[in-house]
Design a protein around this motif. Structure first.
Motif, PDB file in Angstrom:
ATOM      1  N   TRP A  51       0.833  -1.200   0.000  1.00  0.00           N
ATOM      2  CA  TRP A  51       0.000   0.000   0.000  1.00  0.00           C
ATOM      3  C   TRP A  51       0.871   1.255   0.000  1.00  0.00           C
ATOM      4  O   TRP A  51       0.649   2.189  -0.779  1.00  0.00           O
ATOM      5  N   LEU A  52       1.883   1.278   0.856  1.00  0.00           N
ATOM      6  CA  LEU A  52       2.761   2.442   0.937  1.00  0.00           C
ATOM      7  C   LEU A  52       3.618   2.602  -0.319  1.00  0.00           C
ATOM      8  O   LEU A  52       3.864   3.726  -0.772  1.00  0.00           O
ATOM      9  N   ALA A  53       4.075   1.487  -0.886  1.00  0.00           N
ATOM     10  CA  ALA A  53       4.866   1.566  -2.118  1.00  0.00           C
ATOM     11  C   ALA A  53       4.056   2.210  -3.234  1.00  0.00           C
ATOM     12  O   ALA A  53       4.581   3.009  -4.022  1.00  0.00           O
ATOM     13  N   LYS A  54       2.787   1.873  -3.305  1.00  0.00           N
ATOM     14  CA  LYS A  54       1.924   2.462  -4.339  1.00  0.00           C
ATOM     15  C   LYS A  54       1.746   3.959  -4.100  1.00  0.00           C
ATOM     16  O   LYS A  54       1.856   4.764  -5.038  1.00  0.00           O
ATOM     17  N   VAL A  55       1.492   4.342  -2.852  1.00  0.00           N
ATOM     18  CA  VAL A  55       1.327   5.758  -2.535  1.00  0.00           C
ATOM     19  C   VAL A  55       2.601   6.542  -2.833  1.00  0.00           C
ATOM     20  O   VAL A  55       2.568   7.589  -3.489  1.00  0.00           O
ATOM     21  N   VAL A  56       3.742   6.038  -2.362  1.00  0.00           N
ATOM     22  CA  VAL A  56       5.013   6.726  -2.553  1.00  0.00           C
ATOM     23  C   VAL A  56       5.358   6.839  -4.038  1.00  0.00           C
ATOM     24  O   VAL A  56       5.767   7.909  -4.519  1.00  0.00           O
ATOM     25  N   THR A  57       5.179   5.743  -4.778  1.00  0.00           N
ATOM     26  CA  THR A  57       5.504   5.767  -6.209  1.00  0.00           C
ATOM     27  C   THR A  57       4.663   6.798  -6.944  1.00  0.00           C
ATOM     28  O   THR A  57       5.177   7.576  -7.769  1.00  0.00           O
ATOM     29  N   ASN A  58       3.394   6.853  -6.655  1.00  0.00           N
ATOM     30  CA  ASN A  58       2.527   7.791  -7.366  1.00  0.00           C
ATOM     31  C   ASN A  58       2.782   9.238  -6.955  1.00  0.00           C
ATOM     32  O   ASN A  58       2.694  10.148  -7.791  1.00  0.00           O
ATOM     33  N   LEU A  59       3.127   9.462  -5.697  1.00  0.00           N
ATOM     34  CA  LEU A  59       3.527  10.808  -5.282  1.00  0.00           C
ATOM     35  C   LEU A  59       4.789  11.242  -6.027  1.00  0.00           C
ATOM     36  O   LEU A  59       4.915  12.399  -6.442  1.00  0.00           O
ATOM     37  N   CYS A  60       5.719  10.309  -6.204  1.00  0.00           N
ATOM     38  CA  CYS A  60       6.954  10.612  -6.933  1.00  0.00           C
ATOM     39  C   CYS A  60       6.674  10.898  -8.407  1.00  0.00           C
ATOM     40  O   CYS A  60       7.268  11.812  -9.003  1.00  0.00           O
ATOM     41  N   LEU A  61       5.795  10.121  -9.009  1.00  0.00           N
ATOM     42  CA  LEU A  61       5.456  10.347 -10.414  1.00  0.00           C
ATOM     43  C   LEU A  61       4.894  11.747 -10.615  1.00  0.00           C
ATOM     44  O   LEU A  61       5.209  12.422 -11.610  1.00  0.00           O
ATOM     45  N   ASN A  62       4.080  12.205  -9.684  1.00  0.00           N
ATOM     46  CA  ASN A  62       3.541  13.563  -9.771  1.00  0.00           C
ATOM     47  C   ASN A  62       4.648  14.605  -9.716  1.00  0.00           C
ATOM     48  O   ASN A  62       4.614  15.608 -10.445  1.00  0.00           O
ATOM     49  N   ARG A  63       5.638  14.381  -8.864  1.00  0.00           N
ATOM     50  CA  ARG A  63       6.738  15.333  -8.722  1.00  0.00           C
ATOM     51  C   ARG A  63       7.705  15.293  -9.904  1.00  0.00           C
ATOM     52  O   ARG A  63       8.297  16.319 -10.260  1.00  0.00           O
ATOM     53  N   LEU A  64       7.885  14.128 -10.500  1.00  0.00           N
ATOM     54  CA  LEU A  64       8.855  14.000 -11.588  1.00  0.00           C
ATOM     55  C   LEU A  64       8.492  14.852 -12.797  1.00  0.00           C
ATOM     56  O   LEU A  64       9.370  15.369 -13.490  1.00  0.00           O
ATOM     57  N   THR A  65       7.234  15.010 -13.075  1.00  0.00           N
ATOM     58  CA  THR A  65       6.815  15.809 -14.222  1.00  0.00           C
ATOM     59  C   THR A  65       7.310  17.245 -14.076  1.00  0.00           C
ATOM     60  O   THR A  65       7.863  17.828 -15.019  1.00  0.00           O
ATOM     61  N   ALA A  66       7.126  17.815 -12.880  1.00  0.00           N
ATOM     62  CA  ALA A  66       7.602  19.177 -12.637  1.00  0.00           C
ATOM     63  C   ALA A  66       9.128  19.233 -12.576  1.00  0.00           C
ATOM     64  O   ALA A  66       9.744  20.197 -13.047  1.00  0.00           O
ATOM     65  N   ALA A  67       9.735  18.182 -12.014  1.00  0.00           N
ATOM     66  CA  ALA A  67      11.193  18.170 -11.861  1.00  0.00           C
ATOM     67  C   ALA A  67      11.899  18.178 -13.207  1.00  0.00           C
ATOM     68  O   ALA A  67      12.940  18.822 -13.370  1.00  0.00           O
ATOM     69  N   ARG A  68      11.348  17.504 -14.193  1.00  0.00           N
ATOM     70  CA  ARG A  68      11.991  17.448 -15.514  1.00  0.00           C
ATOM     71  C   ARG A  68      12.085  18.842 -16.121  1.00  0.00           C
ATOM     72  O   ARG A  68      13.100  19.211 -16.719  1.00  0.00           O
ATOM     73  N   ALA A  69      11.037  19.644 -15.968  1.00  0.00           N
ATOM     74  CA  ALA A  69      11.057  21.007 -16.502  1.00  0.00           C
ATOM     75  C   ALA A  69      12.103  21.859 -15.784  1.00  0.00           C
ATOM     76  O   ALA A  69      12.833  22.636 -16.409  1.00  0.00           O
ATOM     77  N   THR A  70      12.195  21.687 -14.471  1.00  0.00           N
ATOM     78  CA  THR A  70      13.167  22.448 -13.692  1.00  0.00           C
ATOM     79  C   THR A  70      14.586  22.086 -14.082  1.00  0.00           C
ATOM     80  O   THR A  70      15.457  22.959 -14.225  1.00  0.00           O
ATOM     81  N   ARG A  71      14.851  20.801 -14.296  1.00  0.00           N
ATOM     82  CA  ARG A  71      16.218  20.362 -14.596  1.00  0.00           C
ATOM     83  C   ARG A  71      16.655  20.751 -15.999  1.00  0.00           C
ATOM     84  O   ARG A  71      17.845  20.866 -16.268  1.00  0.00           O
ATOM     85  N   GLU A  72      15.702  20.976 -16.886  1.00  0.00           N
ATOM     86  CA  GLU A  72      16.068  21.426 -18.234  1.00  0.00           C
ATOM     87  C   GLU A  72      16.678  22.821 -18.215  1.00  0.00           C
ATOM     88  O   GLU A  72      17.458  23.172 -19.093  1.00  0.00           O
ATOM     89  N   SER A  73      16.344  23.627 -17.196  1.00  0.00           N
ATOM     90  CA  SER A  73      16.888  24.984 -17.092  1.00  0.00           C
ATOM     91  C   SER A  73      17.981  25.088 -16.027  1.00  0.00           C
ATOM     92  O   SER A  73      18.412  26.184 -15.680  1.00  0.00           O
TER      93      SER A  73
END
Length: 288
Positions: A51-73
């Motif tokens: 249960w926690l692995a699913k929650v943590v993974t999906n929280l990370c997926l949400n953050r990764l989308t924004a992180a990719r844009a930040t790292r490009e700059s």
């Protein structure tokens, strides 16, 4: 309820850290997961770890989308936030050490968020395809396809080919040479094609491109030693499952080096100088 979560906290941190490459963000994700765990209907939770692995993974997926844009700059090379190895759980095998190395985490940036999730769950945590499919709400076939693509993007896995004690001796010699300004010894320890990546993030001075070749790397490292040597120092540490060095000036840590050793020579140095990524390290003698 709290005890169940605490037993899994370090594992969840390790998952989030591998997904995000940031210890600070990983801690935020684990805290968010705890809040969800605290308010969850326990009757619907058959296996807390899953249960926690699913929650943590999906929280990370949400953050990764924004992180990719930040790292490009991002200014200059981006490197993961370094973490002392002890915070990442047991690293008793070469495969486990490799899966948290700075090189591995940097390569993960090649992957799309879903590829990264599948790759981390499979390669670092040995999840079965059925378990991964349940975590990501995907079919097993789709997960297999994502893993195949991820492995192609990552290339051949790096393996430690030098025993741990030998790696430590090489890095200790490197450290002594840096302290003493022994350029000849530094040259002997470096591979001809050694590369240094330095991450200042635009916050402090750092090379904006990789420094390649033994001669250039020696001059670069000598410059760092001259800059931070007075009033500071260097000490051996273990970072991300590999040998490293922590550098401080006064009572402030100013750099952490992760050092890669292959065939008896230092082949890569990843130097994190961005102060935003160094808060987890304390200068020797300044521990609370």
């Amino acid at each position: 309820m709290v005890d169940e979560f605490e037993e899994l906290r370090r594992r969840m941190f390790g998952l989030a850290y591998r997904m995000l490459g940031s210890a600070a963000e990983a801690e935020d994700v684990v805290q968010d997961a705890y809040l969800r765990w605290h308010t969850a209907d326990r009757r619907n939770v058959e296996t807390p770890g899953a249960w926690l692995a699913k929650v943590v993974t999906n929280l990370c997926l949400n953050r990764l989308t924004a992180a990719r844009a930040t790292r490009e700059s991002y200014v200059g090379p981006w490197l993961p936030e370094p973490v002392e190895s002890a915070a990442l759980g047991p690293l008793e095998t070469a495969e486990r050490r490799d899966a948290v190395s700075m090189a591995f985490l940097t390569l993960l940036e090649r992957l799309t968020p879903p590829e990264r999730a599948v790759f981390v769950l499979r390669e670092a945590f040995s999840y079965g395809y059925r378990e991964i499919a349940e975590v990501l709400d995907l079919s097993e076939t789709h997960c297999r396809q994502l893993l195949i693509r991820a492995r192609k993007r990552m290339g051949e896995p790096r393996r430690f080919d030098v025993p741990g004690e030998q790696r430590r001796r090489i890095v200790e010699r490197f450290l002594d040479a840096a302290r003493g300004g022994d350029l000849a010894e530094l040259e002997r320890l470096l591979a001809v094609d050694v590369v240094v990546w330095s991450d200042g993030g635009g916050r402090v001075g750092a090379a904006l491109r990789p420094v390649e070749g033994r001669d250039k790397v020696v001059r670069f490292l000598a410059g760092i030693a001259a800059k931070f040597g007075p009033g500071g120092g260097f000490a051996h540490t273990e970072v991300n499952g590999e040998e490293g060095i922590v550098v401080w000036a006064g009572d402030v840590v100013v750099a952490v080096f992760a050092i890669e050793v292959t065939e008896g020579r230092i082949t890569a140095v990843r130097a994190v100088l961005n102060p935003d990524k160094l808060s987890r390290f304390t200068a020797p003698g300044c521990q609370e």
